[in-house]
Design a protein around this motif. Structure first.
Motif, PDB file in Angstrom:
ATOM      1  N   PHE A 164       0.841  -1.191   0.000  1.00 33.48           N
ATOM      2  CA  PHE A 164       0.000   0.000   0.000  1.00 33.48           C
ATOM      3  C   PHE A 164       0.881   1.248   0.000  1.00 33.48           C
ATOM      4  O   PHE A 164       1.783   1.397   0.835  1.00 33.48           O
ATOM      5  CB  PHE A 164      -0.905   0.018   1.226  1.00 33.48           C
ATOM      6  CG  PHE A 164      -2.169  -0.771   1.051  1.00 33.48           C
ATOM      7  CD1 PHE A 164      -3.328  -0.151   0.621  1.00 33.48           C
ATOM      8  CD2 PHE A 164      -2.192  -2.137   1.286  1.00 33.48           C
ATOM      9  CE1 PHE A 164      -4.501  -0.863   0.452  1.00 33.48           C
ATOM     10  CE2 PHE A 164      -3.358  -2.869   1.127  1.00 33.48           C
ATOM     11  CZ  PHE A 164      -4.522  -2.233   0.703  1.00 33.48           C
ATOM     12  N   GLY A 165       0.627   2.147  -0.942  1.00 28.49           N
ATOM     13  CA  GLY A 165       1.321   3.429  -0.971  1.00 28.49           C
ATOM     14  C   GLY A 165       0.661   4.417  -0.028  1.00 28.49           C
ATOM     15  O   GLY A 165      -0.554   4.355   0.200  1.00 28.49           O
ATOM     16  N   PHE A 166       1.459   5.311   0.506  1.00 31.74           N
ATOM     17  CA  PHE A 166       0.951   6.311   1.449  1.00 31.74           C
ATOM     18  C   PHE A 166       0.797   7.643   0.738  1.00 31.74           C
ATOM     19  O   PHE A 166       1.752   8.159   0.146  1.00 31.74           O
ATOM     20  CB  PHE A 166       1.907   6.454   2.627  1.00 31.74           C
ATOM     21  CG  PHE A 166       1.440   7.431   3.685  1.00 31.74           C
ATOM     22  CD1 PHE A 166       0.157   7.367   4.198  1.00 31.74           C
ATOM     23  CD2 PHE A 166       2.304   8.403   4.168  1.00 31.74           C
ATOM     24  CE1 PHE A 166      -0.272   8.247   5.171  1.00 31.74           C
ATOM     25  CE2 PHE A 166       1.890   9.294   5.145  1.00 31.74           C
ATOM     26  CZ  PHE A 166       0.604   9.224   5.643  1.00 31.74           C
ATOM     27  N   SER A 167      -0.415   8.199   0.790  1.00 33.25           N
ATOM     28  CA  SER A 167      -0.732   9.467   0.122  1.00 33.25           C
ATOM     29  C   SER A 167      -1.389  10.411   1.124  1.00 33.25           C
ATOM     30  O   SER A 167      -2.616  10.449   1.233  1.00 33.25           O
ATOM     31  CB  SER A 167      -1.660   9.234  -1.074  1.00 33.25           C
ATOM     32  OG  SER A 167      -1.067   8.371  -2.008  1.00 33.25           O
ATOM     33  N   PRO A 168      -0.600  11.163   1.887  1.00 33.48           N
ATOM     34  CA  PRO A 168      -1.187  12.074   2.876  1.00 33.48           C
ATOM     35  C   PRO A 168      -1.790  13.304   2.206  1.00 33.48           C
ATOM     36  O   PRO A 168      -1.179  13.920   1.328  1.00 33.48           O
ATOM     37  CB  PRO A 168       0.018  12.452   3.744  1.00 33.48           C
ATOM     38  CG  PRO A 168       1.200  12.314   2.828  1.00 33.48           C
ATOM     39  CD  PRO A 168       0.869  11.189   1.892  1.00 33.48           C
ATOM     40  N   ASN A 169      -2.991  13.658   2.628  1.00 33.09           N
ATOM     41  CA  ASN A 169      -3.674  14.864   2.154  1.00 33.09           C
ATOM     42  C   ASN A 169      -4.076  15.703   3.359  1.00 33.09           C
ATOM     43  O   ASN A 169      -4.494  15.168   4.381  1.00 33.09           O
ATOM     44  CB  ASN A 169      -4.931  14.520   1.346  1.00 33.09           C
ATOM     45  CG  ASN A 169      -4.622  13.668   0.136  1.00 33.09           C
ATOM     46  OD1 ASN A 169      -3.548  13.759  -0.435  1.00 33.09           O
ATOM     47  ND2 ASN A 169      -5.566  12.818  -0.245  1.00 33.09           N
ATOM     48  N   PHE A 170      -3.980  17.032   3.214  1.00 34.02           N
ATOM     49  CA  PHE A 170      -4.266  17.905   4.349  1.00 34.02           C
ATOM     50  C   PHE A 170      -4.901  19.203   3.849  1.00 34.02           C
ATOM     51  O   PHE A 170      -4.555  19.708   2.778  1.00 34.02           O
ATOM     52  CB  PHE A 170      -2.965  18.234   5.105  1.00 34.02           C
ATOM     53  CG  PHE A 170      -3.154  19.177   6.260  1.00 34.02           C
ATOM     54  CD1 PHE A 170      -3.704  18.739   7.455  1.00 34.02           C
ATOM     55  CD2 PHE A 170      -2.795  20.512   6.148  1.00 34.02           C
ATOM     56  CE1 PHE A 170      -3.887  19.607   8.525  1.00 34.02           C
ATOM     57  CE2 PHE A 170      -2.976  21.394   7.204  1.00 34.02           C
ATOM     58  CZ  PHE A 170      -3.520  20.928   8.396  1.00 34.02           C
ATOM     59  N   LYS A 171      -5.850  19.710   4.641  1.00 34.97           N
ATOM     60  CA  LYS A 171      -6.500  20.980   4.294  1.00 34.97           C
ATOM     61  C   LYS A 171      -6.579  21.868   5.524  1.00 34.97           C
ATOM     62  O   LYS A 171      -6.877  21.395   6.629  1.00 34.97           O
ATOM     63  CB  LYS A 171      -7.909  20.728   3.761  1.00 34.97           C
ATOM     64  CG  LYS A 171      -8.693  22.011   3.471  1.00 34.97           C
ATOM     65  CD  LYS A 171     -10.022  21.701   2.802  1.00 34.97           C
ATOM     66  CE  LYS A 171     -10.786  22.972   2.458  1.00 34.97           C
ATOM     67  NZ  LYS A 171     -11.987  22.709   1.647  1.00 34.97           N
ATOM     68  N   ALA A 172      -6.323  23.149   5.339  1.00 34.78           N
ATOM     69  CA  ALA A 172      -6.523  24.159   6.373  1.00 34.78           C
ATOM     70  C   ALA A 172      -7.224  25.349   5.728  1.00 34.78           C
ATOM     71  O   ALA A 172      -6.811  25.817   4.661  1.00 34.78           O
ATOM     72  CB  ALA A 172      -5.192  24.602   6.983  1.00 34.78           C
TER      73      ALA A 172
END
Length: 246
Positions: A164-172
Motif C-alpha cells: 500500500f502506498g501512502f498518500s497524505p492529504n491535508f486541508k486548512a
C-alpha cells in the motif's frame, strides 16, 4: 517517466482533487458534483502506453447518496478531454464510507472511506486499484483542519508487486466571512511506508483554494495547484461544483 510512475500511485490521479471532510450526505439525500481541472504543465510524452497529461481537462462526475447517519455510497465517472486521442471515458470507482455522527460528541470528526474501481490502461498502467482513506477533521470557530492519511494499492498492473502506498492529504481553511473560506490543500504520494521514494520520485502538490458557502444546497471549491517535484504535474486549476437533492 517519473511523472507517470508516481501519478499512477497517487490516490487521486488528478481526477478528483479534494481533501475529504468527515460529514456524510444526509440520509435520503443525494449529492451530485462535477470535478473539473486543467493541467497547464504536465507530462508531454506517452510512456508504456499511458497518454501524457499536459494541457488536458479532467471532468469527473460524482454521485453520492446518504443511506443513514452512519453510511453513504459514492460513484465516480472519470473523463478526459484533450488532443491526440486523449478525449475519452477513463473509468469508474465506487466509494462506500462510514462516519461517526456528531451526536456522539467526539473531540474530532472521524470517517473512513474505501474506494475501488478501474481506469483505462491508456490513462493508468494500474487498471484496478483500491484506496483506504481515514478522515480526521476539526472545526474551531472559523478555522477548519482536515487530515486524510490515505493508503492505496494497485490490484492489476505493474504496481501490484508493491504494498500500500501512502498518500497524505491535508486541508486548512479560515472563514474570512460567512460565505468566503480561503485556505490551502496539500496532496502527496510518497510510496510504501517500508520503501519511501526519493524526493524526486514523490508527488508533492500544494493548492491555494477557496470554498464558497452560498447555500446549504450548493457546494463550491476552486483552487490553483503547484507541483514541487519533477514527478508531479504542476500548475493545475480545479473547480468543484456540487448540488444536494432531497
Amino acid at each position: 517517466m517519473l511523472c507517470f510512475f508516481v501519478s499512477d500511485l497517487s490516490a487521486q490521479d488528478n481526477y478528483e482533487i479534494q481533501v475529504y471532510g468527515s460529514d456524510l450526505v444526509a440520509p435520503k439525500n443525494t449529492m451530485v458534483e462535477l470535478h473539473s481541472n486543467f493541467t497547464f504543465d504536465g507530462s508531454k510524452e506517452e510512456v508504456n502506453g499511458v497518454l501524457p497529461t499536459n494541457h488536458v481537462f479532467h471532468e469527473t462526475v460524482e454521485i453520492t447518496h446518504g443511506f443513514d447517519k452512519w453510511f453513504e455510497v459514492g460513484f465516480y465517472f472519470f473523463n478526459s478531454i484533450g488532443s491526440n486521442g486523449r478525449t475519452s471515458y477513463v473509468g469508474s470507482h465506487i466509494r462506500p464510507r462510514i462516519s461517526i455522527p456528531k451526536s456522539y460528541h467526539l473531540p474530532v470528526g472521524l470517517s473512513l472511506s474505501t474506494e475501488f474501481g478501474f481506469q483505462n490502461s491508456k490513462f493508468s498502467e494500474d487498471t484496478w486499484s483500491i484506496e483506504v482513506r481515514p478522515i480526521i477533521d476539526k472545526q474551531w470557530s472559523r478555522l477548519y483542519l482536515s487530515f486524510n492519511p490515505t493508503f492505496d494499492k494497485a490490484l492489476r498492473g505493474p504496481g501490484t508487486a508493491e504494498g500500500f502506498g501512502f498518500s497524505p492529504n491535508f486541508k486548512a481553511s479560515f472563514a474570512v466571512s460567512k460565505k468566503v473560506i480561503p485556505g490551502f490543500e496539500y496532496y502527496g504520494a510518497v510510496g510504501p511506508l517500508n520503501n519511501i521514494y526519493k524526493w524526486d520520485e514523490q508527488q508533492q502538490q500544494l493548492f491555494l483554494a477557496v470554498d464558497l458557502d452560498v447555500s446549504p444546497k450548493w457546494e463550491f471549491n476552486a483552487g490553483y495547484g503547484f507541483g514541487f517535484t519533477p514527478s508531479t504535474d504542476g500548475n493545475i486549476f480545479k473547480v468543484i461544483v456540487g448540488r444536494r437533492f432531497q
